[in-house]
Design a protein around this motif. Structure first.
Motif, short mmCIF file in Angstrom:
data_model
loop_
_atom_site.label_atom_id
_atom_site.label_comp_id
_atom_site.label_asym_id
_atom_site.label_seq_id
_atom_site.Cartn_x
_atom_site.Cartn_y
_atom_site.Cartn_z
N SER A 1 3.03 8.60 8.07
CA SER A 1 2.44 8.17 6.80
C SER A 1 3.53 7.66 5.88
O SER A 1 4.64 8.22 5.85
CB SER A 1 1.69 9.32 6.13
N GLY A 2 3.18 6.62 5.13
CA GLY A 2 4.16 6.07 4.20
C GLY A 2 3.66 4.76 3.59
O GLY A 2 2.48 4.40 3.68
N TYR B 1 0.86 -1.18 0.00
CA TYR B 1 0.00 0.00 0.00
C TYR B 1 0.90 1.23 0.00
O TYR B 1 1.67 1.46 0.95
CB TYR B 1 -0.91 0.01 1.22
N GLU B 2 0.81 2.01 -1.06
CA GLU B 2 1.68 3.18 -1.22
C GLU B 2 1.30 4.29 -0.25
O GLU B 2 2.17 5.06 0.18
CB GLU B 2 1.60 3.70 -2.66
N GLN B 3 0.04 4.40 0.10
CA GLN B 3 -0.41 5.48 0.97
C GLN B 3 -1.15 4.90 2.17
O GLN B 3 -2.17 4.21 2.00
CB GLN B 3 -1.33 6.45 0.22
N SER B 4 -0.62 5.20 3.35
CA SER B 4 -1.26 4.76 4.58
C SER B 4 -0.71 5.59 5.73
O SER B 4 0.35 6.21 5.62
CB SER B 4 -0.98 3.28 4.85
N THR B 5 -1.44 5.62 6.81
CA THR B 5 -1.01 6.33 8.02
C THR B 5 -1.19 5.39 9.20
O THR B 5 -2.26 4.79 9.36
CB THR B 5 -1.82 7.61 8.25
N ILE B 6 -0.12 5.30 10.03
CA ILE B 6 -0.14 4.39 11.18
C ILE B 6 -0.17 5.21 12.46
O ILE B 6 0.53 6.21 12.61
CB ILE B 6 1.08 3.46 11.15
N PHE B 7 -0.98 4.73 13.39
CA PHE B 7 -1.17 5.37 14.70
C PHE B 7 -0.65 4.42 15.77
O PHE B 7 -0.99 3.24 15.77
CB PHE B 7 -2.65 5.65 14.90
N HIS C 1 -8.33 1.15 0.36
CA HIS C 1 -7.71 2.39 -0.10
C HIS C 1 -8.70 3.54 0.05
O HIS C 1 -9.87 3.40 -0.26
CB HIS C 1 -7.30 2.26 -1.58
N ASN C 2 -8.19 4.67 0.53
CA ASN C 2 -9.05 5.86 0.68
C ASN C 2 -8.35 7.14 0.25
O ASN C 2 -8.62 8.22 0.78
CB ASN C 2 -9.56 5.97 2.11
N GLY C 3 -7.44 7.00 -0.70
CA GLY C 3 -6.75 8.18 -1.22
C GLY C 3 -5.85 8.83 -0.18
O GLY C 3 -5.04 8.16 0.46
N LYS C 4 -6.01 10.17 0.01
CA LYS C 4 -5.24 10.90 1.02
C LYS C 4 -5.97 11.00 2.35
O LYS C 4 -5.44 11.59 3.30
CB LYS C 4 -4.94 12.32 0.52
N GLN C 5 -7.17 10.44 2.42
CA GLN C 5 -7.97 10.58 3.62
C GLN C 5 -7.42 9.77 4.79
O GLN C 5 -7.88 9.93 5.92
CB GLN C 5 -9.42 10.14 3.34
N HIS C 6 -6.44 8.91 4.54
CA HIS C 6 -5.91 8.09 5.64
C HIS C 6 -5.30 8.96 6.72
O HIS C 6 -5.49 8.72 7.92
CB HIS C 6 -4.88 7.09 5.10
N ALA C 7 -4.58 10.00 6.35
CA ALA C 7 -3.96 10.88 7.35
C ALA C 7 -5.03 11.66 8.11
O ALA C 7 -4.96 11.83 9.34
CB ALA C 7 -2.98 11.83 6.67
#
Length: 665
Positions: free
Chosen positions: A548-549, A443-449, A507-513
């Motif tokens: 994010s990464g 997954y090219e775009q994701s954000t981890i908490f 996948h949710n585009g840039k909305q992950h952040a």
């Protein structure tokens, strides 16, 4: 690469899941239960065509009655058709039996009537001979015929009165006998001619022949039809032979015909007799064979008949003198010939009687068989109805049992799915349930908490294990309820660590952040009202880190599969959490850039040099010598309101030193 292992036992289903399960376990009526089961099995009844007719619903009482009606229709409809067909055969057989009985009665009557007609014919011949004025010797011949005729008349089994016959003298046997006797005894009072006598008796015999035709014609049936027709024809032939005999007696008694009309009547009677008898022989092979045999056996007697017939047809009256002996010879020879025809008639009657007897016996057997079948059906039908009723009742009981078990199974399935969806993403879990191979995906775009409790080691050391479990359960239950509102997926909880990702596996585009930032902001606000259960007055304080990464996600293991995340992004997010501060949301520069492009978030740059604090983080983020991180301050104008919290991270933090060895291979 980071490999995460789940060790906690404090997972609880969310409130939504609890609510769904509780609603499924509620009490239902039979109708509601049936509809629920039918919907679950995709068996909702169709309103189109055969589906509506064939599918049943035996759980409810109404459905039971409908199913009972359908099952009875399936069983009783063929039986009704069978009963109808059998009843039709029964009626036809009874009708044939009655017709055969009537035919036998008509046949018996025809034999009696034929005997009477025979004596009437003889009386006619003698009466014609008497009025020919040969002499008083012929009176004795005539008087001998009267008793025979009267006896034959008396022996008739019944007297059929035809509605077509309006003549009063034929309305009863007594009237006819009175009519006949009046004619007999008035014979000497009137100067009657032989022709008039022939016409009188012929007219009477024609009435009886009409009765015979009506009786036999009404009783015609099936295979004996041709034989009955032959029988009728031979009766007519016998009558015309009698007429020929009477006219011949007059011819030989007087030495010729006084009028040409008498000669023509003789020819007509002879021709009709021959034609009718030939027709009889064509309809019945038996009549043909019997006639030929009789003719061969009586050829010596019949030879004079042929000669005398030729003599009459030649009509040589001038060369012939009247002779009573010649008339008697003609009468006797013609009587023998007529008896041959009557013998054939009796043989046909016997054959018809045998055929009718066999047919009647067959009909009686058929009637008895059908009656037994009807009796059996009358016994079986109630048994079938009772059997179908009890079968439908058992099916209903079994259906209710199956429905209850299916309902319980459905409840357990929902519980199992709820637990499974907490362990694995729903899309991944569905593919695994279908025995599909789940390949690792990047997954090219994701954000981890990441988050953990500040001072967890110190709190744990002063608390019992049960208190620690209760504390974590209280915290993570709150977290689980809140994250349901966001497009995120809970990956793992390990001890006091809580890991959430957005953008994976959906996948949710840039909305992950944005989703992670809003969720983190919401959790921090909720913690202001959440106390540690066994330490009243002390609130939870968390360190939160986000990054994010790119990550790689996949299912690891077969017996206890885990959905794990791998990659540098995981390590950086973990470091962001460990280097954060209490009740602050620590963001990496990549997450900051994405939130800035989205808008609606207020973030402040971290002033201290994080590279000095963590050389390891600098080594991992090699694209810049200067590492910038940020604090999330506001979301849509709402502040975190956490500045009053002054708790600093423990120095050294217990997971900072071992975080790399714990999270990375």
């Amino acid at each position: 690469m980071g490999l995460f292992k789940r060790k906690d036992n404090q997972i609880r289903p969310s409130s939504k899941s609890n609510k769904s399960i509780n609603s499924s376990t509620g009490s239902m009526t039979r109708s509601q239960l049936n509809m629920a089961i039918m919907e679950m099995l995709n068996l909702t009844q169709s309103t189109h065509g055969c589906d509506y007719v064939c599918r049943g619903n035996p759980i409810t009482d109404t459905g039971k009655r409908k199913q009972l009606f359908k099952m009875l229709s399936v069983v009783l409809l063929p039986m009704a058709i069978l009963i109808g067909m059998t009843g039709n055969v029964f009626l036809i057989t009874v009708k044939n039996f009655i017709e055969a009985k009537e035919t036998r009665s008509a046949l018996s009557f025809s034999v009696e009537l034929g005997q009477m007609m025979r004596f009437l014919q003889r009386e006619r011949d003698m009466s014609a001979l008497y009025v020919s004025a040969i002499g008083p010797d012929t009176k004795e011949f005539l008087l001998k015929r009267y008793p025979d005729t009267d006896m034959a008349l008396e022996n008739l089994s019944h007297w059929p009165v035809s509605k077509k016959n309006n003549r009063q003298e034929f309305q009863s046997k007594d009237r006819f006998l009175l009519f006949l006797n009046r004619h007999r005894y008035q014979l000497d009072l009137y100067n009657r001619t032989a022709k008039e006598e022939l016409f009188f008796y012929t007219d009477v015999i024609d009435v009886f022949i009409t009765w015979l035709y009506d009786a036999v014609s009404e009783a015609r049936s099936g295979a004996i039809w041709k034989t009955l027709v032959a029988y009728q024809e031979i009766i007519v032939a016998s009558e015309y032979i009698g007429r020929e005999r009477g006219l011949g007696v007059t011819y030989f008694a007087l030495g010729g015909f006084k009028a040409k009309e008498d000669y023509l009547l003789f020819l007509e009677a002879q021709d009709i007799a021959n034609i009718t008898f030939q027709s009889c022989r064509r309809y019945s092979e038996l009549a043909y064979n019997l006639y030929e045999v009789q003719m061969l056996q009586n050829d010596l007697v019949l030879a004079p008949v042929r000669a005398m017939r030729l003599n009459i047809r030649s009509n040589k009256s001038a060369q012939l003198a009247g002779s009573l002996d010649k008339a008697n010879e003609w009468f006797d020879n013609m009587t023998i010939y007529q008896d041959i025809v009557r013998g054939t008639q009796r043989a046909l009657a016997n054959k018809i009687d045998i055929m009718l007897t066999a047919k009647s016996d067959e009909d009686v057997y058929t009637i008895i068989t059908i009656a037994c079948i009807f009796g059996l059906i009358m016994v079986v039908c109630p048994l079938v109805i009772i059997g179908v009723y009890f079968l439908t009742s058992e099916i209903q009981k079994y259906s209710i049992s199956i429905a209850n078990r299916t309902k319980a199974l459905n409840k357990e399935k929902k519980r199992t799915d709820t637990l499974l969806y907490q362990m694995l993403p729903k899309s991944v879990a569905e593919r695994l349930k279908c025995n599909e191979q789940v390949e690792a995906e990047q997954y090219e775009q994701s954000t981890i908490f990441f988050s953990d409790i500040v001072g967890f080691t110190k709190i744990s050391s002063s608390s019992s294990p049960l208190q620690v479990v209760d504390m974590l359960n209280s915290l993570y239950t709150c977290f689980d309820e809140r994250i349901e509102m966001y497009d995120v997926y809970k990956v793992e909880t390990i001890g006091d660590a809580y890991m959430v990702v957005s953008g994976v596996p959906r996948h949710n585009g840039k909305q992950h952040a944005s989703e992670i930032a809003k969720m983190a902001f919401d959790l921090v606000r909720r913690l202001r009202h959440l106390e540690i259960p066994h330490l009243p007055g002390i609130k939870f304080t968390l360190r939160i880190g986000c990054h994010s990464g790119t990550v790689v996600a996949g299912v690891v293991g077969n017996k206890m599969p885990r959905y794990c995340l791998f990659g540098e992004t995981v390590s950086v997010a973990s470091k962001m959490e460990s280097l954060g501060k209490a009740n602050k949301i620590h963001l990496s520069e990549t997450t900051y850039d994405i939130l800035t492009s989205i808008g609606g978030f207020t973030m402040h740059e971290r002033k201290d040099n994080i590279a000095k604090v963590s050389p390891e983080l600098k080594a991992q983020v090699s694209y810049s010598d200067h590492i910038l991180t940020y604090w999330l301050a506001e979301v849509d104008g709402t502040e975190t309101d956490t500045d009053s919290v002054q708790t600093e991270p423990e120095e050294p933090h217990e997971r900072v030193a071992g975080s790399k060895s714990f999270w990375l291979h």
